[in-house]
Design an enzyme around this catalytic site. Sequence first.
Site, PDB file in Angstrom:
ATOM      1  N   HIS A  88      11.097  -5.098  11.272  1.00 45.65           N
ATOM      2  CA  HIS A  88      11.215  -4.643   9.879  1.00 45.65           C
ATOM      3  C   HIS A  88      11.224  -5.788   8.876  1.00 45.65           C
ATOM      4  CE1 HIS A  88      13.061  -0.389  10.750  1.00 45.65           C
ATOM      5  NE2 HIS A  88      12.020  -0.668  11.533  1.00 45.65           N
ATOM      6  N   CYS A  99      25.577 -21.940  14.134  1.00 39.32           N
ATOM      7  CA  CYS A  99      26.833 -22.600  13.780  1.00 39.32           C
ATOM      8  C   CYS A  99      27.936 -21.789  14.442  1.00 39.32           C
ATOM      9  CB  CYS A  99      26.992 -22.738  12.267  1.00 39.32           C
ATOM     10  SG  CYS A  99      27.058 -21.174  11.364  1.00 39.32           S
ATOM     11  N   GLY A 100      29.163 -21.957  14.024  1.00 39.10           N
ATOM     12  CA  GLY A 100      30.252 -21.258  14.700  1.00 39.10           C
ATOM     13  C   GLY A 100      30.074 -19.745  14.665  1.00 39.10           C
ATOM     14  N   THR A 101      29.790 -19.233  13.488  1.00 35.30           N
ATOM     15  CA  THR A 101      29.590 -17.794  13.310  1.00 35.30           C
ATOM     16  C   THR A 101      28.134 -17.406  13.082  1.00 35.30           C
ATOM     17  OG1 THR A 101      29.884 -18.044  10.938  1.00 35.30           O
ATOM     18  CG2 THR A 101      31.866 -17.534  12.239  1.00 35.30           C
ATOM     19  N   GLY A 102      27.300 -18.366  12.753  1.00 33.62           N
ATOM     20  CA  GLY A 102      25.922 -18.084  12.331  1.00 33.62           C
ATOM     21  C   GLY A 102      25.818 -17.778  10.845  1.00 33.62           C
ATOM     22  N   ILE A 103      26.962 -17.601  10.198  1.00 34.00           N
ATOM     23  CA  ILE A 103      26.944 -17.196   8.784  1.00 34.00           C
ATOM     24  C   ILE A 103      26.463 -18.347   7.891  1.00 34.00           C
ATOM     25  CG2 ILE A 103      28.340 -16.418   6.836  1.00 34.00           C
ATOM     26  CD1 ILE A 103      30.194 -15.024   8.917  1.00 34.00           C
ATOM     27  N   GLY A 104      27.117 -19.474   8.012  1.00 30.97           N
ATOM     28  CA  GLY A 104      26.741 -20.603   7.159  1.00 30.97           C
ATOM     29  C   GLY A 104      25.315 -21.053   7.411  1.00 30.97           C
ATOM     30  N   ARG A 126       5.146   0.056   5.514  1.00 33.09           N
ATOM     31  CA  ARG A 126       6.123   0.261   4.437  1.00 33.09           C
ATOM     32  C   ARG A 126       7.056  -0.927   4.264  1.00 33.09           C
ATOM     33  NH1 ARG A 126       8.311   2.557   8.964  1.00 33.09           N
ATOM     34  NH2 ARG A 126      10.584   2.471   9.260  1.00 33.09           N
ATOM     35  N   HIS A 127       7.117  -1.784   5.282  1.00 30.81           N
ATOM     36  CA  HIS A 127       8.024  -2.943   5.191  1.00 30.81           C
ATOM     37  C   HIS A 127       7.448  -4.068   4.329  1.00 30.81           C
ATOM     38  CE1 HIS A 127      10.415  -0.939   8.175  1.00 30.81           C
ATOM     39  NE2 HIS A 127       9.376  -0.889   8.990  1.00 30.81           N
ATOM     40  N   ASP A 181      25.151 -26.933  14.328  1.00 27.92           N
ATOM     41  CA  ASP A 181      26.254 -27.861  14.085  1.00 27.92           C
ATOM     42  C   ASP A 181      27.093 -27.954  15.359  1.00 27.92           C
ATOM     43  OD1 ASP A 181      27.828 -25.570  14.158  1.00 27.92           O
ATOM     44  OD2 ASP A 181      28.710 -25.832  12.168  1.00 27.92           O
ATOM     45  N   HIS A 182      28.261 -28.586  15.251  1.00 23.56           N
ATOM     46  CA  HIS A 182      29.123 -28.747  16.427  1.00 23.56           C
ATOM     47  C   HIS A 182      29.586 -27.400  16.975  1.00 23.56           C
ATOM     48  CE1 HIS A 182      31.443 -28.657  12.761  1.00 23.56           C
ATOM     49  NE2 HIS A 182      32.496 -28.233  13.435  1.00 23.56           N
TER      50      HIS A 182
END
Length: 153
Positions: free
Chosen positions: A99, A66-71, A133-134, A8-9
């Site tokens: 992992h 995005c700004g934080t990468g969270i969204g 195991r992963h 995004d922007h």
Amino acid sequence: MKIIIGSDHGGFRLKSFLVHALTLKGHDVEDLGTNSGEHSVDYPDFAAAVAHKVMADSTAVGIVICGTGIGASIAANKVVGIRCALVHDGYTARMAKEHNNANVLALGGRTTAEEVALDCVVSWLNATYQGGRHQPRLDKIAALECPLGSAGK
Ligand code: RB5
């Protein structure tokens, strides 16, 4: 490596840097936008575009910003088959592959410096999924995407 990238922007500046840097390193980079940091756009649109392209091309991986990468990470992970990891340094990026076999990396354009972000991407691309195991854990994540398919048997 084919890399599909979108932002995004809030991620536009970092995306522009990474497109240039990764292309110089010889990667095949496909930029799905956005094409400006000035105009506000909605990160789910770009995260979804990257995620769907990654699922359609078995040779491709994705980067969403995005700004934080969270969204962007939340949105990308809604697409079935996507394992998107929000990372902040080379270690978490390497773990995301070793992992979690992350097929999409999420970065924050307002939280992560350019060189750190490039180190994240390179660490992730150079890492190898360890399996073992992963794998049962990834199978359980996949089952969450299709609860009727697993619980109905
Ligand atoms: C846009 O202002 C911002 O909310 C977005 O880039 C992202 O940080 C959301 O998670």
